[in-house]
Design a protein around this motif. Sequence first.
Motif, PDB file in Angstrom:
ATOM      1  N   ASN A 101       0.811  -1.224   0.000  1.00 34.63           N
ATOM      2  CA  ASN A 101       0.000   0.000   0.000  1.00 34.63           C
ATOM      3  C   ASN A 101       0.844   1.272   0.000  1.00 34.63           C
ATOM      4  O   ASN A 101       0.524   2.246   0.672  1.00 34.63           O
ATOM      5  CB  ASN A 101      -0.948   0.020   1.203  1.00 34.63           C
ATOM      6  CG  ASN A 101      -2.098  -0.958   1.017  1.00 34.63           C
ATOM      7  OD1 ASN A 101      -2.353  -1.409  -0.106  1.00 34.63           O
ATOM      8  ND2 ASN A 101      -2.773  -1.296   2.095  1.00 34.63           N
ATOM      9  N   GLY A 102       1.930   1.248  -0.753  1.00 33.63           N
ATOM     10  CA  GLY A 102       2.707   2.470  -0.951  1.00 33.63           C
ATOM     11  C   GLY A 102       3.706   2.805   0.134  1.00 33.63           C
ATOM     12  O   GLY A 102       4.417   3.799   0.028  1.00 33.63           O
ATOM     13  N   THR A 103       3.749   1.980   1.203  1.00 33.81           N
ATOM     14  CA  THR A 103       4.754   2.249   2.239  1.00 33.81           C
ATOM     15  C   THR A 103       5.453   0.943   2.643  1.00 33.81           C
ATOM     16  O   THR A 103       5.072  -0.129   2.201  1.00 33.81           O
ATOM     17  CB  THR A 103       4.148   2.861   3.526  1.00 33.81           C
ATOM     18  OG1 THR A 103       3.154   1.974   4.015  1.00 33.81           O
ATOM     19  CG2 THR A 103       3.545   4.221   3.267  1.00 33.81           C
ATOM     20  N   ILE A 104       6.453   1.088   3.506  1.00 32.05           N
ATOM     21  CA  ILE A 104       7.157  -0.102   3.996  1.00 32.05           C
ATOM     22  C   ILE A 104       6.364  -0.665   5.172  1.00 32.05           C
ATOM     23  O   ILE A 104       6.267  -0.043   6.226  1.00 32.05           O
ATOM     24  CB  ILE A 104       8.601   0.247   4.425  1.00 32.05           C
ATOM     25  CG1 ILE A 104       9.389   0.882   3.252  1.00 32.05           C
ATOM     26  CG2 ILE A 104       9.297  -0.995   4.946  1.00 32.05           C
ATOM     27  CD1 ILE A 104       9.540   0.022   2.031  1.00 32.05           C
ATOM     28  N   GLU A 105       5.839  -1.848   4.975  1.00 31.32           N
ATOM     29  CA  GLU A 105       5.021  -2.503   6.006  1.00 31.32           C
ATOM     30  C   GLU A 105       5.884  -2.871   7.217  1.00 31.32           C
ATOM     31  O   GLU A 105       5.484  -2.657   8.354  1.00 31.32           O
ATOM     32  CB  GLU A 105       4.386  -3.759   5.395  1.00 31.32           C
ATOM     33  CG  GLU A 105       3.434  -4.492   6.301  1.00 31.32           C
ATOM     34  CD  GLU A 105       1.995  -4.003   6.173  1.00 31.32           C
ATOM     35  OE1 GLU A 105       1.747  -3.048   5.416  1.00 31.32           O
ATOM     36  OE2 GLU A 105       1.128  -4.584   6.847  1.00 31.32           O
ATOM     37  N   GLN A 106       7.058  -3.439   6.928  1.00 29.40           N
ATOM     38  CA  GLN A 106       7.981  -3.820   8.005  1.00 29.40           C
ATOM     39  C   GLN A 106       9.366  -3.960   7.409  1.00 29.40           C
ATOM     40  O   GLN A 106       9.523  -4.341   6.245  1.00 29.40           O
ATOM     41  CB  GLN A 106       7.550  -5.144   8.649  1.00 29.40           C
ATOM     42  CG  GLN A 106       8.328  -5.508   9.907  1.00 29.40           C
ATOM     43  CD  GLN A 106       7.757  -6.733  10.627  1.00 29.40           C
ATOM     44  OE1 GLN A 106       6.767  -7.327  10.177  1.00 29.40           O
ATOM     45  NE2 GLN A 106       8.365  -7.113  11.740  1.00 29.40           N
ATOM     46  N   ILE A 107      10.369  -3.670   8.216  1.00 25.62           N
ATOM     47  CA  ILE A 107      11.749  -3.788   7.754  1.00 25.62           C
ATOM     48  C   ILE A 107      12.573  -4.496   8.820  1.00 25.62           C
ATOM     49  O   ILE A 107      12.405  -4.234  10.009  1.00 25.62           O
ATOM     50  CB  ILE A 107      12.329  -2.398   7.408  1.00 25.62           C
ATOM     51  CG1 ILE A 107      13.729  -2.507   6.802  1.00 25.62           C
ATOM     52  CG2 ILE A 107      12.353  -1.475   8.613  1.00 25.62           C
ATOM     53  CD1 ILE A 107      14.204  -1.214   6.173  1.00 25.62           C
ATOM     54  N   GLY A 108      13.437  -5.425   8.395  1.00 31.53           N
ATOM     55  CA  GLY A 108      14.265  -6.144   9.352  1.00 31.53           C
ATOM     56  C   GLY A 108      14.813  -7.405   8.717  1.00 31.53           C
ATOM     57  O   GLY A 108      14.566  -7.671   7.544  1.00 31.53           O
ATOM     58  N   PRO A 109      15.571  -8.196   9.476  1.00 28.61           N
ATOM     59  CA  PRO A 109      16.039  -9.485   8.955  1.00 28.61           C
ATOM     60  C   PRO A 109      14.837 -10.361   8.594  1.00 28.61           C
ATOM     61  O   PRO A 109      13.796 -10.278   9.248  1.00 28.61           O
ATOM     62  CB  PRO A 109      16.808 -10.085  10.136  1.00 28.61           C
ATOM     63  CG  PRO A 109      17.114  -8.940  11.034  1.00 28.61           C
ATOM     64  CD  PRO A 109      16.024  -7.944  10.849  1.00 28.61           C
ATOM     65  N   TYR A 110      15.009 -11.202   7.580  1.00 30.71           N
ATOM     66  CA  TYR A 110      13.888 -12.010   7.093  1.00 30.71           C
ATOM     67  C   TYR A 110      13.219 -12.809   8.212  1.00 30.71           C
ATOM     68  O   TYR A 110      11.993 -12.840   8.322  1.00 30.71           O
ATOM     69  CB  TYR A 110      14.369 -12.966   5.987  1.00 30.71           C
ATOM     70  CG  TYR A 110      13.246 -13.800   5.419  1.00 30.71           C
ATOM     71  CD1 TYR A 110      12.462 -13.326   4.377  1.00 30.71           C
ATOM     72  CD2 TYR A 110      12.941 -15.044   5.970  1.00 30.71           C
ATOM     73  CE1 TYR A 110      11.404 -14.075   3.880  1.00 30.71           C
ATOM     74  CE2 TYR A 110      11.879 -15.797   5.477  1.00 30.71           C
ATOM     75  CZ  TYR A 110      11.121 -15.301   4.431  1.00 30.71           C
ATOM     76  OH  TYR A 110      10.074 -16.039   3.959  1.00 30.71           O
TER      77      TYR A 110
END
Length: 330
Positions: A210-219
């Motif tokens: 939806n146009g943004t980063i939902e979550q960021i981090g190690p897989y």
Amino acid sequence: MTVKLNLKDITKKFGSKVVLNRLNLEVNEGEFMVILGPSGMGKTTMLRTIVGIEQPNSGRIIVDGVDVTDRPPNKRNLSMVFQNYALYPNMNVYKNIAFPLKMAHVSRQTIDSKVKEVAKLLNIDQAINQNVTTLSGGQKQRVALARALVRDPALFLLDEPLSNLDARVRYTARQELKKIQKDLGKSFVYVTHDQSEAQNLADRVAVLHNGTIEQIGPYEELYNYPVSEWLGDFLGEFPMNFVDGDNLGYPGTHIGFRHNWARLSGDGIPATVVLVEITDDGYNTHCAIDNEKQIIVKAEKKLSLGDKVKIMPQKMNIYEEGKLTKTVSA
Ligand SMILES: Nc1ncnc2c1ncn2[C@@H]1O[C@H](COP(=O)(O)OP(=O)(O)OP(=O)(O)O)[C@@H](O)[C@H]1O
Ligand SMILES: [Mg+2]
């Protein structure tokens, strides 16, 4: 840690369609960042905006501490591998790879050694004099990769650069690419919709939704503790299992658990076995907990279709209104 790329509140629309919606992202020096997202989510648009082919409606793009938002693509110190290769059709492999160096007025000798080195690395040295129109999709993709890697930019942007290689070659190329990235010590922003690439290449994964980063981090972190039900459903070979919290004493919530987090004995949610798949280390047991809802539990023992079981998650993610609030152990 030095930040090599900083996207601040980037919004990008095509007409009234919002593709990037106040997107923020930081990529660190030497980091392999994978942008993962379903098809059509705006991954290519994001890279094209960073590199300067598209202008954002609002927001700033900072490369190496410098605001490049108003600069043309060739003044941003970025190197990009395009999803559709974008090779120069009237040139051979050598000239395609050499082109960016020629534009930068690098000496002929340096160009020659660089081009040959990179062509060898990517295993296209055999085809060096061939016109690129005569190459296979996989070869074209490697030429596009070589043309990007021959330069020494602040950051590399790669749009699904291995998607057209066949499975075996892709596996080798993936390992090569990871090694190249670590050897270069450069930041990569690597776009893919392939989860195994994200899992195996990334230092950190950023999921676009939806146009943004939902979550960021190690897989692993995203896989085990997805911040939203959407992400739990999206990530992994199987979607995360979700059941009503009422079943386990958490009314008003949804409980999420991975297939290997639950036991099929003792207390728990009553269910019926509807499908059993054999894997290397157990049985993926599909269970129906009411007429339509199915969840998957990894079992050590092979159960039979129609068996009645009770499912007890040993670890549970608690979601309220679709968002992760906490993780508890049983
Ligand atoms: N130049 C354009 N004009 C209008 N709409 C566009 C344009 N470029 C992209 N879009 C739309 O923006 C959305 C995102 O497209 P984009 O190509 O960035 O997705 P993607 O995540 O790269 O998809 P894929 O995984 O299929 O490559 C799509 O709905 C697409 O139709
Ligand atoms: Mg794309």
